[in-house]
Scaffold this active site. Structure first.
Site, short mmCIF file in Angstrom:
data_model
loop_
_atom_site.label_atom_id
_atom_site.label_comp_id
_atom_site.label_asym_id
_atom_site.label_seq_id
_atom_site.Cartn_x
_atom_site.Cartn_y
_atom_site.Cartn_z
N LEU A 278 0.86 -1.17 0.00
CA LEU A 278 0.00 0.00 0.00
C LEU A 278 0.90 1.22 0.00
CD1 LEU A 278 -2.71 -0.84 2.71
CD2 LEU A 278 -2.95 -1.01 0.23
N ASP A 279 0.48 2.28 -0.68
CA ASP A 279 1.25 3.52 -0.65
C ASP A 279 1.32 4.05 0.78
OD1 ASP A 279 1.64 3.54 -3.43
OD2 ASP A 279 -0.34 4.44 -3.73
N ARG A 280 2.36 4.80 1.06
CA ARG A 280 2.55 5.34 2.42
C ARG A 280 1.30 6.05 2.93
NH1 ARG A 280 6.90 7.29 5.63
NH2 ARG A 280 8.46 6.82 4.03
N ARG A 371 -5.75 5.64 -7.36
CA ARG A 371 -5.46 7.08 -7.39
C ARG A 371 -5.58 7.63 -8.82
NH1 ARG A 371 0.13 7.30 -4.03
NH2 ARG A 371 -0.15 9.56 -4.28
#
Length: 475
Positions: A278-280, A371
């Site tokens: 997962l992205d930060r 996103r």
């Protein structure tokens, strides 16, 4: 190698290489797998020759269909993926066994061709080995599967280098003096250090599924002092905050679990246990493998699209948006598809922007897919630093300053004004006071994760800052 064979596709005799090429150009690996399954191509070839002949024809077609090493690797992995569940014959068990043997023969042929000429054939990667391993496990060919697993482990060990070996040796020395915590106690300790938004959602001998807090990175590609865990930092709690001396603290999810004595797989040479990421700035469900056997099967499950992931995203309400739909748009130059539906709408007024809560299910697994797809339908995720201008004032100011600096270096003035900030609802603007400078978090939450292969079907609770914001919007 033999020439690419002719097979029956859509009731017409067609060259296999052309079929694979068109399928890959249309939808990459998903397209290749679908066309092979739909037309029972492995079964057609098997009816004409032995396993080695089938492998030779499939690899030959893949070489002819590819335009680069990258596309060749993708097409070969897609072919192997289709061998993992090929069971359309009159005898399902016989079909599975035959497909597994075809997968193994393909791997052996790839190895031979790579040894003979590296410019013609790519070297098998961890996805290749995982798909062959998965197909052999389906066949209950444990002896061959074990050999593939050992090969993957050796490949990872070599790629990880001396730093990984030293870390594992240190853990082995430490092991006899540590006690493994149960899930509830481990969760309690993790929350005391990293905040209330980290949860253990599921744990078994094979894997652990957590809800990651926004702002925490999954793993570090390079180890720095910011990611080091010390007793002082653990006592200070909430590893995203700076140390007393101002030094940045940036402890990864991987390191936080290792510190809690979780045993994680070593197949991934970059990060222990990490199968997906997962992205930060994203919160929610993430799965880490505890054993190498599980890690290999999880890689195959993700590749075969057998893992279901759903996200929640808070976005500015667009002028028009259907209540549900499919987003089919390239992400990073690759085909990608997502389904969405509107969960809630929060109406604005004359001075503030209306907001919409979307549920997004990814049908493919591309980096930044949700996103990018939200941006594609005119709904960039709030606080997203890459794809949205809808930022809290301080973050937007830093972003504009960076753009101005870059424009000035190129000798170009920026005469545009940022008029976005006046449209922030108060519930969103209020978050500015609670955000730690430099900490990345945005309104994207991995809500649910389903992995049937391992009986995983979990939902991650919304972070506290999410629920407070939504409650304010509703009121």
């Amino acid at each position: 190698m033999s020439a690419s064979p002719t097979i029956l596709c859509n009731d017409a005799e067609t060259n296999l290489a052309n079929i694979l090429k068109e399928a890959y150009e249309d939808r990459e690996t998903d397209g290749v797998q679908d066309i092979i399954r739909a037309n029972q191509i492995v079964e057609q070839l098997s009816a004409k020759g032995d396993v080695d002949a089938v492998a030779d024809e499939l690899v030959t077609a893949a070489v002819e269909a590819s335009s680069s090493n990258k596309s060749l690797a993708a097409i070969l992995n897609a072919i192997l993926g289709s061998c993992c569940d090929s069971s359309s014959g009159s005898d399902e068990t016989e079909s599975i066994n035959n497909s597994a043997q075809v997968a193994l023969a393909i791997l052996e042929l790839i190895d031979e061709m790579h040894d003979d000429d590296e410019s013609t054939m790519i070297k098998p990667d961890i996805v290749t080995l995982s798909l062959v391993y998965y197909s052999l496990c389906n066949q209950s060919n444990q002896e061959s599967a074990q050999l593939i697993l050992e090969r993957a482990q050796q490949m990872s060990k070599k790629a990880a280098g001396s730093q990984r070996r030293r870390a594992l040796a240190a853990e082995r020395r430490k092991g006899s003096n540590t006690t493994k915590l149960d899930a509830k106690e481990a969760e309690k300790q993790l929350q005391s250090i990293y905040g209330p938004d980290i949860y253990i959602l599921h744990e078994s001998d094979d894997l652990v599924v957590l809800s990651k807090p926004a702002g925490q990175v999954c793993y570090h590609t390079k180890k720095t002092s910011a990611g080091k865990i010390s007793a002082k930092r653990k006592k200070a709690k909430k590893g995203a905050a700076p140390d007393d001396d101002g030094a940045k603290v940036d402890i990864s999810l991987e390191d936080s679990l290792i510190d809690m004595n979780f045993v994680l797989s070593t197949v991934n040479p970059v990060a222990r246990g990490i199968v997906h990421r997962l992205d930060r700035g994203t919160s929610g469900c993430i799965c880490l493998a505890k054993s190498n056997e599980a890690h290999m099967k999880l890689i195959a499950s993700f590749f075969l699209r057998r893992v279901k992931k759903k996200y929640l995203a808070l976005v500015p309400s667009p002028s028009s948006l259907e209540q549900e739909g499919v987003i089919d748009a390239l992400v990073g130059g690759k085909s990608a598809a997502s389904k969405y539906r509107v969960v809630s709408t929060y109406h604005g007024d004359e001075s503030s922007q209306g907001l919409t809560l979307l549920e997004v299910e990814t049908l493919t697994g591309r980096k930044h897919q949700v996103r990018v797809h939200c941006t594609e339908i005119g709904c960039p995720i709030i606080f997203d630093p890459l794809y949205s201008s809808f930022q809290p004032p301080a973050q937007a100011s830093r972003r504009k300053a960076k753009k101005d600096f870059q424009r000035n270096k190129r000798g170009k003035a920026d005469n545009t004004e940022d008029t976005n900030q006046s449209s922030f609802p108060k519930a969103i603007s209020d978050l500015e006071t609670t955000m730690i400078p430099g900490q990345e978090k945005f309104f994207l939450h991995a809500q649910s994760l389903s992995i049937p292969e391992f009986d995983v079907d979990v939902q991650a609770p919304l972070p506290g800052w999410w629920t407070e914001t939504l409650d304010q919007l509703e009121s």
